[in-house]
Design a protein around this motif. Structure first.
Motif, PDB file in Angstrom:
ATOM      1  N   VAL A 259       0.846  -1.189   0.000  1.00  0.00           N
ATOM      2  CA  VAL A 259       0.000   0.000   0.000  1.00  0.00           C
ATOM      3  C   VAL A 259       0.882   1.239   0.000  1.00  0.00           C
ATOM      4  N   LEU A 260       0.458   2.226  -0.776  1.00  0.00           N
ATOM      5  CA  LEU A 260       1.160   3.506  -0.835  1.00  0.00           C
ATOM      6  C   LEU A 260       0.129   4.609  -0.633  1.00  0.00           C
ATOM      7  N   VAL A 261       0.394   5.521   0.313  1.00  0.00           N
ATOM      8  CA  VAL A 261      -0.496   6.657   0.576  1.00  0.00           C
ATOM      9  C   VAL A 261       0.288   7.938   0.317  1.00  0.00           C
ATOM     10  N   MET A 262      -0.274   8.826  -0.526  1.00  0.00           N
ATOM     11  CA  MET A 262       0.437  10.035  -0.933  1.00  0.00           C
ATOM     12  C   MET A 262      -0.487  11.253  -0.877  1.00  0.00           C
ATOM     13  N   ARG A 263       0.130  12.422  -0.779  1.00  0.00           N
ATOM     14  CA  ARG A 263      -0.593  13.676  -0.981  1.00  0.00           C
ATOM     15  C   ARG A 263      -0.483  14.005  -2.471  1.00  0.00           C
ATOM     16  N   PRO A 264      -1.592  14.046  -3.197  1.00  0.00           N
ATOM     17  CA  PRO A 264      -1.504  14.221  -4.648  1.00  0.00           C
ATOM     18  C   PRO A 264      -1.019  15.594  -5.088  1.00  0.00           C
ATOM     19  N   LYS A 265      -1.129  16.593  -4.225  1.00  0.00           N
ATOM     20  CA  LYS A 265      -0.778  17.948  -4.643  1.00  0.00           C
ATOM     21  C   LYS A 265       0.724  18.199  -4.678  1.00  0.00           C
ATOM     22  N   ASN A 266       1.497  17.334  -4.017  1.00  0.00           N
ATOM     23  CA  ASN A 266       2.958  17.515  -4.053  1.00  0.00           C
ATOM     24  C   ASN A 266       3.728  16.202  -3.981  1.00  0.00           C
ATOM     25  N   LEU A 412       5.823  10.832 -20.862  1.00  0.00           N
ATOM     26  CA  LEU A 412       5.459  12.029 -20.110  1.00  0.00           C
ATOM     27  C   LEU A 412       4.971  11.676 -18.705  1.00  0.00           C
ATOM     28  N   PHE A 413       4.266  10.555 -18.584  1.00  0.00           N
ATOM     29  CA  PHE A 413       3.775  10.120 -17.282  1.00  0.00           C
ATOM     30  C   PHE A 413       4.838   9.374 -16.474  1.00  0.00           C
ATOM     31  N   GLY A 414       6.033   9.244 -17.009  1.00  0.00           N
ATOM     32  CA  GLY A 414       7.152   8.734 -16.217  1.00  0.00           C
ATOM     33  C   GLY A 414       7.359   7.232 -16.263  1.00  0.00           C
ATOM     34  N   PHE A 415       6.678   6.519 -17.153  1.00  0.00           N
ATOM     35  CA  PHE A 415       6.867   5.073 -17.220  1.00  0.00           C
ATOM     36  C   PHE A 415       8.150   4.762 -17.991  1.00  0.00           C
ATOM     37  N   GLY A 416       8.850   3.714 -17.543  1.00  0.00           N
ATOM     38  CA  GLY A 416      10.138   3.375 -18.138  1.00  0.00           C
ATOM     39  C   GLY A 416      11.285   4.202 -17.605  1.00  0.00           C
ATOM     40  N   GLN A 417      11.066   4.944 -16.510  1.00  0.00           N
ATOM     41  CA  GLN A 417      12.134   5.779 -15.941  1.00  0.00           C
ATOM     42  C   GLN A 417      11.935   5.919 -14.429  1.00  0.00           C
ATOM     43  N   ARG A 418      12.994   6.285 -13.772  1.00  0.00           N
ATOM     44  CA  ARG A 418      12.955   6.446 -12.320  1.00  0.00           C
ATOM     45  C   ARG A 418      12.123   7.667 -11.943  1.00  0.00           C
ATOM     46  N   THR A 419      11.443   7.574 -10.800  1.00  0.00           N
ATOM     47  CA  THR A 419      10.713   8.733 -10.291  1.00  0.00           C
ATOM     48  C   THR A 419      11.629   9.694  -9.552  1.00  0.00           C
ATOM     49  N   GLY A 420      12.770   9.178  -9.080  1.00  0.00           N
ATOM     50  CA  GLY A 420      13.684  10.017  -8.307  1.00  0.00           C
ATOM     51  C   GLY A 420      13.339  10.087  -6.840  1.00  0.00           C
ATOM     52  N   ILE A 421      12.499   9.161  -6.355  1.00  0.00           N
ATOM     53  CA  ILE A 421      12.174   9.152  -4.930  1.00  0.00           C
ATOM     54  C   ILE A 421      13.449   9.063  -4.107  1.00  0.00           C
ATOM     55  N   ASP A 422      13.431   9.697  -2.942  1.00  0.00           N
ATOM     56  CA  ASP A 422      14.664   9.913  -2.186  1.00  0.00           C
ATOM     57  C   ASP A 422      15.020   8.784  -1.225  1.00  0.00           C
ATOM     58  N   LEU A 463       3.362   4.382 -10.967  1.00  0.00           N
ATOM     59  CA  LEU A 463       1.953   4.535 -11.300  1.00  0.00           C
ATOM     60  C   LEU A 463       1.276   5.536 -10.364  1.00  0.00           C
ATOM     61  N   ALA A 464       1.593   5.475  -9.080  1.00  0.00           N
ATOM     62  CA  ALA A 464       0.970   6.397  -8.126  1.00  0.00           C
ATOM     63  C   ALA A 464       1.377   7.841  -8.397  1.00  0.00           C
ATOM     64  N   THR A 465       2.648   8.072  -8.736  1.00  0.00           N
ATOM     65  CA  THR A 465       3.124   9.428  -9.021  1.00  0.00           C
ATOM     66  C   THR A 465       2.452   9.974 -10.270  1.00  0.00           C
ATOM     67  N   ALA A 466       2.336   9.138 -11.307  1.00  0.00           N
ATOM     68  CA  ALA A 466       1.658   9.546 -12.538  1.00  0.00           C
ATOM     69  C   ALA A 466       0.185   9.844 -12.266  1.00  0.00           C
ATOM     70  N   PHE A 467      -0.457   9.014 -11.451  1.00  0.00           N
ATOM     71  CA  PHE A 467      -1.871   9.198 -11.116  1.00  0.00           C
ATOM     72  C   PHE A 467      -2.087  10.529 -10.406  1.00  0.00           C
ATOM     73  N   CYS A 468      -1.180  10.877  -9.505  1.00  0.00           N
ATOM     74  CA  CYS A 468      -1.288  12.172  -8.808  1.00  0.00           C
ATOM     75  C   CYS A 468      -1.308  13.322  -9.808  1.00  0.00           C
ATOM     76  N   SER A 469      -0.483  13.237 -10.844  1.00  0.00           N
ATOM     77  CA  SER A 469      -0.446  14.324 -11.833  1.00  0.00           C
ATOM     78  C   SER A 469      -1.740  14.409 -12.626  1.00  0.00           C
ATOM     79  N   VAL A 470      -2.396  13.269 -12.861  1.00  0.00           N
ATOM     80  CA  VAL A 470      -3.653  13.269 -13.608  1.00  0.00           C
ATOM     81  C   VAL A 470      -4.735  14.017 -12.842  1.00  0.00           C
ATOM     82  N   ILE A 471      -4.749  13.878 -11.520  1.00  0.00           N
ATOM     83  CA  ILE A 471      -5.854  14.438 -10.733  1.00  0.00           C
ATOM     84  C   ILE A 471      -5.528  15.769 -10.061  1.00  0.00           C
ATOM     85  N   TYR A 477       5.105  15.838  -9.807  1.00  0.00           N
ATOM     86  CA  TYR A 477       6.112  16.150  -8.794  1.00  0.00           C
ATOM     87  C   TYR A 477       6.981  14.930  -8.515  1.00  0.00           C
ATOM     88  N   GLN A 478       8.201  15.203  -8.128  1.00  0.00           N
ATOM     89  CA  GLN A 478       9.083  14.120  -7.684  1.00  0.00           C
ATOM     90  C   GLN A 478       8.607  13.636  -6.317  1.00  0.00           C
TER      91      GLN A 478
END
Length: 708
Positions: A259-266, A412-422, A463-471, A477-478
């Motif tokens: 499970v992953l829980v994120m704030r979609p705005k950042n 553009l949605f970041g598939f096939g590449q790293r998200t850069g999570i820290d 997928l979660a990072t890309a989904f945040c950008s859609v909504i 955001y990284q």
């Protein structure tokens, strides 16, 4: 008798003497200044050289590793002070009364036997012998109180060396986010590994020596303590996630839950969970690997544990330490339709008013690729096609987009590449890029299946990072976990602001997509996630897994997922749930992903002060079963020659395709693995096919997943 002639200082002589006095004064002043400069800049160095000429001991004064805090200041990892008992045989042996009193005191408070004490005192010239380690403050305090009393007057040559022990107050909570620490303050995995340099400090040193009067003196250089990390993790959110996952585990006993829980705005991460936890306080305990040997009894496992080689132990532990959310890849299934639709709307391929006719299958390069409903959905508008997860419609949308536009949004949605999570765990860009089809390799079949999420492989964090950008209005955001770094006094050393990487879609497309996602919950396959009073939008996924040994459909084995947000009109939180192989009679009909989302959200929304804004009663939502897509009616998979047909078909005129594709052969276009192409995956429906990492990513992430 002649008088002695009186000596007279001539003016010339007086002037010369004055000059000499001035020169000497200047020289003394320069010498003093030089000594002051040396003392300030190199005093410590010369002090050590002086001490080296005498009988002394050099003792390390350890630094304190920095804490890890959640967003509310709750301590997730800290370093507690511990003590080592040190004795000075040389001073203890100066008097018999000293030896007797000290031996008795150490026996009484620290269980040091008389025999052990005699052995330590054999080195009669030593000023440093470690007798006990990892003592608590209470143990030390009781001894010091005794020594200060009249009974302890003759206790001599005993002192305590301070040290630190890494402690995780909440045990296994958030273990894959935190990582752990091994000897030498070396962080492994998670934040401990990724921010090891910032968390660590610099040791100090104490020099104990005998001066010219044979009295013991000490000179100390203070240590520099490590910095503290303030994170985006919310301990209460992490607890809510873990408690509900454990409840689902008891009911369905799946192979894995993440499970992953994120704030979609950042894209701040509030919680990250994987089912198979470990306790960072004892990360090398093999108890956490017990689930890997279900065929063994407890007695057999204990016997096997004793016989395991170091490599076997490390392999088993690496499986536990591995962070599925970041490191493992799987076919996204119908959750990927979110990005196909968003790209088509953004590029004006669709206006939103189109309708499609679904007759249950599409003929692509001489292959019949089936929809989840083999009888067909009939004529459907875009919202209905999305809510019902109609593969036929999405294959038509993919064809309208063409491989150039589709590949553009895939990137553009970041598939096939790293998200850069820290934090530690993501695969390399090279490895990730091999799990999707580039524009050049998107043949007709791959374009059709990729459009509904079947041929490519992704990670949860992608997928979660890309989904945040859609909504969130189209802002990618990284994703990040660390908010700022502070020192031990609370001073901010570094702030980590939100990092906007790029724009994916416009505000208008984002608004449309939020409405589409809401229709999935209220009129489609996401009905199980509905909670009275809340506006929720999301997308389901029921992915039939591939047997990695045979390349065939793993009959009856599924990854079930749901990614959703609330309130969907202005999203404050995204929850992404993935459940692998629930142990139930019919996995694809279990709704495990949507059920888990509903469980977590019911507890999480009130905690996050997300208010009810909807009058809809969950009992009134339209209930549509999560479909499972079958690509080929007989469950066959494509071999290299079959897949080549898709490549050849891309290069031929439509009139030539009918007769020539059966005879074509050649190299397999495998960008993501043998099972990634075309009909090779058997399902991809509303939660679609081949989720287990058909492309090999699930097994292949040697670059980031395993903590060595």
């Amino acid at each position: 008798m002649m008088k002695k002639k009186r000596k007279v200082f001539l003016r010339r002589m007086r002037r010369q003497l004055l000059i000499e006095i001035i020169l000497l004064s200047v020289l003394f002043a320069v010498l003093i200044a030089k000594l002051v400069q040396i003392n300030l800049s190199k005093g410590s160095q010369y002090e050590k050289q002086v001490l080296s000429q005498k009988n002394y001991e050099s003792i390390t004064v350890p630094y304190r590793r920095g804490d890890i805090l959640d967003c509310n200041g709750t301590v997730l990892a800290t370093s507690n002070k511990i003590y080592s008992l040190v004795i000075e045989p040389k001073n203890i042996l100066k008097k018999e009364s000293f030896r007797v009193a000290t031996t008795e005191a150490l026996g009484k408070f620290f269980d040091v036997s008389r025999e052990d004490m005699d052995r330590y005192l054999e080195d009669s010239n030593s000023l440093y012998k470690v007798v006990k380690k990892h003592l608590t403050y209470d143990q030390v305090k009781a001894f010091e109180e005794y020594r200060e009393s009249g009974d302890g007057d003759d206790v001599t040559g005993v002192w305590f060396e301070e040290g630190y022990s890494r402690v995780y107050p909440y045990g296994d909570l958030g273990c894959h986010v935190l990582g752990f620490v091994v000897s030498g303050n070396e962080g492994i995995g998670g934040l401990e590994g990724s921010y090891n340099e910032e968390l660590n400090g610099t040791d100090g040193r104490t020099y104990a020596f005998l001066n010219d009067s044979y009295n013991l003196e000490r000179s100390t250089e203070r240590p520099t303590n490590g910095y503290t990390l303030v994170t985006t993790i919310d301990t209460e959110v992490q607890k809510i996630v873990q408690q509900n996952c454990e409840e689902l585990q008891k009911k369905m006993n799946p192979k894995n839950i993440s499970v992953l829980v994120m704030r979609p705005k950042n894209c701040e991460i509030l919680a990250l969970y994987n089912l198979h936890q470990f306790d960072p306080n004892d990360a090398y305990s093999l108890d956490s690997t017990r689930y890997q040997f279900p065929e063994m009894t407890d007695e057999e496992f204990k016997a096997y544990e004793d016989k395991m080689t170091d490599d076997q132990r490390l392999d088993a532990l690496n499986e536990v330490w591995r962070n599925f959310v970041l490191s493992d890849t799987f076919e996204p299934g119908s959750t990927f339709k979110t990005f196909t639709l968003a790209g088509a709307l953004e590029d004006n391929i669709l206006t939103g008013d189109e309708t499609f006719y679904c007759d249950g299958h599409q003929k692509v390069a001489d292959w019949d690729i089936y929809c989840s409903d083999h009888d067909g959905h009939g004529t459907v508008d875009i919202a209905t096609a999305f809510a019902y997860s109609c593969n036929d419609s999405f294959m038509q949308i993919g064809a309208l987009m063409g491989r150039t536009v589709f590949a553009k949004y895939q990137k553009l949605f970041g598939f096939g590449q790293r998200t850069g999570i820290d934090i530690y765990g993501e695969m390399s860009n090279e490895s990730l890029s091999s799990l999707i089809y580039s524009e050049e390799r998107l043949n007709e079949v791959e374009l059709a299946t990729s459009a509904f999420g079947q041929s490519q492989s992704v990670t949860m964090i992608q997928l979660a990072t890309a989904f945040c950008s859609v909504i969130n209005g189209g802002y990618y955001y990284q994703p990040h976990i660390v908010k700022r770094i502070i020192d031990e006094d609370g001073n901010v050393i570094k702030n980590y602001g939100d990092t906007l990487v790029r724009r994916t879609v416009s505000e208008s497309t984002s608004n449309t997509m939020r409405q589409m996602l809401q229709s999935v919950v209220e009129h489609g396959t996401g009905w199980r996630t509905a909670i009275e009073g809340y506006t929720i939008g999301g997308k389901t996924g029921t992915a039939e897994k591939i047997d990695m040994k045979t390349g065939k459909r793993a009959d009856g084995k599924f990854i079930l997922s749901f990614i959703g947000a609330a309130p969907i009109e202005d999203p404050e939180v995204v929850i992404y749930c993935v459940v692998d192989e629930p142990d139930v009679p019919q996995q694809d009909m279990s709704g495990a992903g949507t059920t888990l989302f509903q469980m977590i959200a019911s507890d999480l929304f009130p905690y996050m002060n997300i208010y009810r804004t909807n009058d809809l009663d969950p009992a009134d939502v339209e209930k549509v079963d999560d479909p499972v897509d079958t690509i080929l009616p007989n469950g066959e998979t494509m071999d290299e020659e079959d897949e080549k047909k898709g490549d050849d078909a891309e290069d031929q005129d439509s009139e030539d395709r009918e007769g020539s594709e059966e005879d074509d052969s050649g190299e397999n276009d495998d960008s993501g693995g043998d099972e990634d192409s075309g009909g090779d995956e058997e399902s991809g429906g509303d939660e679609d096919s081949g989720g287990e990492d058909d492309s090999g990513g699930d097994e292949e992430d040697d670059s980031g997943g395993d903590a060595e």
